[in-house]
Design an enzyme around this catalytic site. Structure first.
Site, PDB file in Angstrom:
ATOM      1  N   TYR A   1       3.074  13.373   3.362  1.00  0.00           N
ATOM      2  CA  TYR A   1       2.913  12.050   2.733  1.00  0.00           C
ATOM      3  C   TYR A   1       3.947  11.080   3.299  1.00  0.00           C
ATOM      4  CZ  TYR A   1       2.232   8.554  -0.966  1.00  0.00           C
ATOM      5  OH  TYR A   1       1.971   7.387  -1.659  1.00  0.00           O
TER       6      TYR A   1
ATOM      7  N   SER B   1       4.630   3.050   0.698  1.00  0.00           N
ATOM      8  CA  SER B   1       5.193   3.694  -0.500  1.00  0.00           C
ATOM      9  C   SER B   1       6.704   3.611  -0.376  1.00  0.00           C
ATOM     10  CB  SER B   1       4.771   5.169  -0.525  1.00  0.00           C
ATOM     11  OG  SER B   1       5.574   5.906  -1.427  1.00  0.00           O
TER      12      SER B   1
HETATM   13  N1  LIG Z   1       0.628   5.658  -7.688  1.00  0.00           N
HETATM   14  C1  LIG Z   1       1.804   5.657  -7.103  1.00  0.00           C
HETATM   15  O1  LIG Z   1       2.822   6.032  -7.715  1.00  0.00           O
HETATM   16  C2  LIG Z   1       1.945   5.185  -5.678  1.00  0.00           C
HETATM   17  C3  LIG Z   1       3.241   5.002  -5.187  1.00  0.00           C
HETATM   18  C4  LIG Z   1       3.400   4.569  -3.879  1.00  0.00           C
HETATM   19  C5  LIG Z   1       2.300   4.307  -3.094  1.00  0.00           C
HETATM   20  N2  LIG Z   1       1.048   4.492  -3.591  1.00  0.00           N
HETATM   21  C6  LIG Z   1      -0.080   4.216  -2.703  1.00  0.00           C
HETATM   22  O2  LIG Z   1      -0.940   3.286  -3.320  1.00  0.00           O
HETATM   23  C7  LIG Z   1      -2.273   3.466  -2.832  1.00  0.00           C
HETATM   24  C8  LIG Z   1      -3.218   3.578  -4.016  1.00  0.00           C
HETATM   25  O3  LIG Z   1      -2.885   4.767  -4.721  1.00  0.00           O
HETATM   26  P1  LIG Z   1      -3.181   4.992  -6.264  1.00  0.00           P
HETATM   27  O4  LIG Z   1      -1.918   5.443  -6.868  1.00  0.00           O
HETATM   28  O5  LIG Z   1      -3.914   3.856  -6.835  1.00  0.00           O
HETATM   29  O6  LIG Z   1      -4.098   6.280  -6.143  1.00  0.00           O
HETATM   30  P2  LIG Z   1      -5.513   6.660  -6.768  1.00  0.00           P
HETATM   31  O7  LIG Z   1      -5.603   6.223  -8.178  1.00  0.00           O
HETATM   32  O8  LIG Z   1      -5.699   8.091  -6.436  1.00  0.00           O
HETATM   33  O9  LIG Z   1      -6.515   5.760  -5.910  1.00  0.00           O
HETATM   34  C9  LIG Z   1      -6.671   5.980  -4.538  1.00  0.00           C
HETATM   35  C10 LIG Z   1      -7.944   5.295  -4.083  1.00  0.00           C
HETATM   36  O10 LIG Z   1      -8.094   5.581  -2.678  1.00  0.00           O
HETATM   37  C11 LIG Z   1      -9.423   6.016  -2.473  1.00  0.00           C
HETATM   38  N3  LIG Z   1      -9.517   6.949  -1.347  1.00  0.00           N
HETATM   39  C12 LIG Z   1      -8.899   8.143  -1.184  1.00  0.00           C
HETATM   40  N4  LIG Z   1      -9.271   8.708  -0.037  1.00  0.00           N
HETATM   41  C13 LIG Z   1     -10.151   7.857   0.543  1.00  0.00           C
HETATM   42  C14 LIG Z   1     -10.890   7.891   1.735  1.00  0.00           C
HETATM   43  N5  LIG Z   1     -10.822   8.930   2.571  1.00  0.00           N
HETATM   44  N6  LIG Z   1     -11.723   6.851   1.999  1.00  0.00           N
HETATM   45  C15 LIG Z   1     -11.827   5.801   1.162  1.00  0.00           C
HETATM   46  N7  LIG Z   1     -11.139   5.721   0.008  1.00  0.00           N
HETATM   47  C16 LIG Z   1     -10.319   6.731  -0.294  1.00  0.00           C
HETATM   48  C17 LIG Z   1      -9.822   6.726  -3.733  1.00  0.00           C
HETATM   49  O11 LIG Z   1     -11.235   6.744  -3.759  1.00  0.00           O
HETATM   50  P3  LIG Z   1     -12.175   7.472  -4.825  1.00  0.00           P
HETATM   51  O12 LIG Z   1     -11.343   7.641  -6.067  1.00  0.00           O
HETATM   52  O13 LIG Z   1     -13.299   6.554  -5.000  1.00  0.00           O
HETATM   53  O14 LIG Z   1     -12.585   8.766  -4.244  1.00  0.00           O
HETATM   54  C18 LIG Z   1      -9.178   5.836  -4.786  1.00  0.00           C
HETATM   55  O15 LIG Z   1     -10.016   4.774  -5.125  1.00  0.00           O
HETATM   56  C19 LIG Z   1      -2.231   4.712  -1.948  1.00  0.00           C
HETATM   57  O16 LIG Z   1      -2.140   4.341  -0.599  1.00  0.00           O
HETATM   58  C20 LIG Z   1      -0.956   5.414  -2.401  1.00  0.00           C
HETATM   59  O17 LIG Z   1      -0.400   6.226  -1.406  1.00  0.00           O
HETATM   60  C21 LIG Z   1       0.845   4.925  -4.864  1.00  0.00           C
END
Ligand SMILES: NC(=O)c1ccc[n+]([C@@H]2O[C@H](COP(=O)([O-])OP(=O)(O)OC[C@H]3O[C@@H](n4cnc5c(N)ncnc54)[C@H](OP(=O)(O)O)[C@@H]3O)[C@@H](O)[C@H]2O)c1
Length: 271
Positions: free
Chosen positions: A157, A144
């Protein structure tokens, strides 16, 4: 890597957000996919959106913090496809809006077990298969912008995402003379449920609502930038002008950066 067509790509956390977008775009590019997510229903919904032949898709719902389940997944993916080309460590969760003093040590253990140990288990389990591959391969770890810059009310985080940065940069050096390209991904705000669904978000709902406004980039756009970065063998894939500005400000405009942190503390914690 010139193409992802017919490559076997593993994506963790593909049941939502960026992981789901990656799966859709990679399927459209002709990749074979091994998908994980925590919630079966979400994973099935992702699978239903894919333009992919049945044999080219392998899915399994399990918790990425379950070491045994990760190693079993890796073995079964390799047995199913006979090779692994790209592993994208995407699964992640957030805790935000609370100070270190308001949090419990258990909150750190929980988030580290998913955001960091999940990456370690998956990397360890899949590396032997990436090594066996005679072609270029990639291990892609989604950190991130908060793995490169600090921020208040996000100590757990930030700590997990900085840990991913350190792991990724060090492993890249160890694997320099191999065909395994180790990449770090540093997104700024992407429009997903990550902030509103954050653990304990209900304890500071105004913060969650306010921070959610910063998540502006469509997940498909972020996913396309990640795919382009994998093809270009970029070591660090920084996503979004917000991320680029924050990294610049932290390095060169420290006073302005600290003032944003100070204002956030004043607004939400009256400190
Ligand atoms: N969105 C942002 O602004 C942002 C910015 C920087 C970094 N990121 C990073 O990008 C990545 C994806 O995030 P996102 O924004 O797409 O979030 P999201 O929409 O909440 O998706 C996260 C995914 O991770 C899965 N997950 C969570 N805990 C898990 C576990 N214990 N075992 C297996 N799967 C798990 C969730 O599974 P289920 O939904 O099926 O339960 C979901 O499919 C993350 O690492 C996040 O930190 C996001």
């Amino acid at each position: 890597m010139n193409t992802l067509k017919n490559k076997v790509v593993v994506i963790t956390g593909a049941g939502n957000g960026i992981g789901r977008s990656l799966a859709i775009l990679l399927a459209n590019n002709g990749a074979k996919l091994a998908l994980n997510s925590r919630t079966l229903k979400n994973l099935e919904e992702t699978a239903s959106l894919l333009n992919i032949k049945k044999d080219n898709l392998f899915t399994r719902a399990f918790d990425i913090s379950d070491k045994g389940a990760v190693f079993e997944f890796a073995k079964d993916v390799n047995d199913h496809f006979g090779q692994v080309d790209v592993v994208i460590n995407n699964a992640g969760v957030a805790i935000a809006g609370l100070t270190f003093e308001e949090l419990e040590t258990e909150d750190f253990e929980w988030i580290f077990s998913i955001n960091f140990m999940g990456v370690i288990y998956t990397s360890k389990a899949f590396l032997p298969f990436l090594r066996k591959n005679k072609e270029d391969t990639a291990l892609v770890n989604i950190s991130s912008v908060f793995g490169l810059v600090p921020m208040v009310l996000k100590t757990p985080y930030c700590a997990t995402k900085y840990a991913i940065t350190g792991f990724t940069d060090s492993l890249r050096m160890e694997l320099e003379n191999t065909a395994i390209h180790v990449m770090g991904v540093y997104p700024g705000g992407v429009k997903t449920g990550v902030t509103l669904n954050a653990f304990k978000a209900e304890k500071e709902p105004e913060y969650a609502k306010e921070f959610n406004k910063n998540l502006k980039m469509e997940p498909d756009t972020a996913a396309q930038i990640i795919i382009d970065g994998i093809l270009a063998k970029e070591e660090k894939i920084i996503i979004g002008n917000d991320a680029k500005k924050a990294i610049f400000a932290y390095k060169y405009l420290t006073f302005a950066f600290k003032s944003v942190a100070r204002k956030t503390m004043q607004k939400f914690k009256k400190i």
